[in-house]
Design an enzyme around this catalytic site. Sequence first.
Site, PDB file in Angstrom:
ATOM      1  N   GLU A 163     -23.739  -8.422  27.469  1.00 31.60           N
ATOM      2  CA  GLU A 163     -23.582  -8.755  26.048  1.00 31.60           C
ATOM      3  C   GLU A 163     -23.924 -10.211  25.738  1.00 31.60           C
ATOM      4  OE1 GLU A 163     -21.137  -7.348  27.885  1.00 31.60           O
ATOM      5  OE2 GLU A 163     -21.079  -5.285  27.126  1.00 31.60           O
ATOM      6  N   HIS A 195      -9.911  -1.871  22.547  1.00 27.93           N
ATOM      7  CA  HIS A 195     -11.014  -1.252  21.802  1.00 27.93           C
ATOM      8  C   HIS A 195     -10.701  -1.113  20.316  1.00 27.93           C
ATOM      9  CE1 HIS A 195     -13.267  -0.561  25.350  1.00 27.93           C
ATOM     10  NE2 HIS A 195     -13.813   0.590  25.050  1.00 27.93           N
TER      11      HIS A 195
END
Lengths: 324, 311
Positions: free
Chosen positions: A58, A128
Site C-alpha cells: 500500500e 476493518h
Amino acid sequence: MPKLSYLKALNRALGDELERDPAVFLLGEDIRAAASNVTAGLFDRFGADRVLDTPLSEQAFTNFATGAALAGMRPVIEFQIPSLLFLVFEQIANQAHKFSLMTGGQCKVPVTYVVPGSGSRTGWAGQHSDHPYALFAHVGVKTVVPSTPADAYGLLVTAIRDDDPVVVFAPSGALGVREDLDFGTLAPIPLGEGRIARSGTDVTVVALGHLVHDALAVADELAGRGISAEVFDPRTVYPLDVDGVVESVGRTGRLVVVDDSNRTSGFAAEILAVVAERCDLAAPPRRVTRPDGAVLPFALALDRAVQPGREQLVAVINAVLEDR
Amino acid sequence: MTDLYRTVRLIRRFEERAIEFVRSGEIVGGIHPYIGQEAIAAGVCAALGPDDVLTSTHRGHGHVLARGADPARLLAELMGRETGLNKGRGGSMHAADFALGILGANAIVGAAGSIATGAAWAARSQGRDTVAATFFGDGAMNEGMLLEAFNLAALWQVPVVFVCENNGYATTMPVASAIAGSITARARAFGMPAFTVDGQDPEKVLEAMNTAVARARAGRGPTFLECVTYRFDAHHTFEHRARLSYRSTEEISTGRSRCPVEIQGARLTAADRAAVDAEVESLLDAAAEVALGSAHPDPAAALAYLYAGGA
C-alpha cells in the site's frame, strides 16, 4: 425509471472517466477480479495498464500514484479496507498533499483515493471498521462522503477531475442504497456544496454518508409527532460548506449532528464549532457520535452499541427541542 | 572530463558557501551538506537525457545542481526567498525544478523511490522514453516502502535506476549496525542487477550509470547501483554545534583522503582546472548576489499554492 445502486454508481463513474480521459487509470488490490465489485467489468473494458492490479504494497503504490500524477496521470486508488488509510496516511497527508505548496506550485497531484465499504461492515471487527474522514479533513486533504447514488457518481467524477488529492469515503452502510433516476441526469457535483436532503423548520440535523438515510428516517418518524426536522448533508467534509450549514441553522435555530467519527476532534465537533462562531442558537447544540477513542468491538451488539443509532438521534433531537 | 570536474567543484563550493550562510544566519534551519559525495550526483546526472527525471533526498543540493538547476535559484531557495526554485516554500530538503525533471527532494527517508517508480511507469505508459533516477542513502535500505518499490519496479520492468549513496551512516547509525545481509543482495533478491560502484570517482559512477540507463531505456527494467562514498562533513549543520562522537578523527581523515574533487581534478591540466575553478567562483559570486538581493515572500501569501491553481 431505472434504479441505480450506490455501488453501481461508483462503478459507472470510474468507467465513464476511464472512457473520457486517457490519463485516468485505476490501481489497487484485487481490482482486476473486482473483489469489492466497484471495478466490475473494467479490466475487460480497459486492460491491464489502466486497471492495474497491485501487490500488497500500500505505501509504495500510494506513492507510485503520486509519481504517476506528477508525470501527468490521474490515478484512482481503491482501498477496500478503511484502516489501510492509516497505513498510507504519510503518503497522502505528508507526500501527495504537500507537493503543491512545497514546490511553490510547480506541480499538481490529482490522485483520488476511493474507499468502498468505510465504517462498520458488520462483523469485520476492530481493524476493518474505521471511518477516518475527520483525519483527512484535519490535515486539509479534500474529503467527500457521498450519501446517495447520484452523489456518489457526481462526487467521484469531480474528485477524479480535481487537480488535488481527494479521498472519497463510500460508507458500507450506503453501498446498498438504490435510487430511481434518469441516468442522463448524472453529473459532476462540486466539492464543498452541501444539500438540504429534507426541509424542515424546527431543528437542523447535519448528517453524512449512510447516516443521512438514518436522519431522514428519523425525520419521517418525528414528522408524525409534529416535529419538523431539516436534514442537511454537507457531502464534502473538507472543504466544508460552512455557509450552507449556517444558512440552515440560521433558519431553524437548533442543531444536532450525527457523525460516525469518534467524538473528540471529530467531524461533529467541527460543525458545532462553526455554528457556535456564526449562529445564534435557541438551544445548546448536541451531537451523536462514536464514543471517544472507540475501537469497534466484534460482537454484533457491541458493534451497534458504539455506532450512532436512530434511537440516540431521536433522543437528542427531543432534548434539543426541549432545551430553551 | 572537464564537465564532471566542473560539476563536482560547483557542488563542493556551493556547499562550502552554504555552510557559511548557515553560520551567518542567512540560511535558517541548517542544511545536510553533500560534501564528499559529489561524484555520485555528477556521474548519475551526466548519464541522463533531457526528458529524464529524478528524485532527491534531504541531502539533495548536489543532485539538483548536477542536473543543471540554477545555483542562484537553489541558494535563494535555501534562504527562503521568492526567487527560489520553490519560491521559498520548500527550502533545503525540498528543492524541485520540474522544468528539469527534478521531481523534488524528499525529507522522508525512502519515500521517493516509489514516487520515481510511478513517474517512470507513467511516462512509459504515455509512450515517452523517460528514465527515472532516484537517490537515497544506506539508511533507506531499511524502509519497507522502498523495498516495496524495488518489487513494483522489477515486477513491471519500470525504467528506473535506484542509486544508493552508501556513506556509511544513517545519521549516526553505522551500516554494519543497521543492515543485515548486504545492500546489493537485497536488491538482487528482487531480480534486478545490482552493482557496487566507487562513489568517489565521477567517471566510475558515470560508466555504471550509462549501462543502467541504457538497460532501462531498452525496456529491460530497473538497475540498482550501490555507490560507496563518505560524508566529509556533518549529517546536518546542527552537528557543527552538537559535537557528536560517532566517527573517530582517524576514520574521518581516512574517509576524506579520497576526495572526488581531487580525483577528477587530477585528470585536468593545472591550467584547465584553474580556469574551471575561477568560472565556478564567479558563478557562485553572482548566485550569492542574486539570492541575497531577492525579496522575502509576503507573509500574507503563506498558504499560496496549498491547492492546485492557488497562486
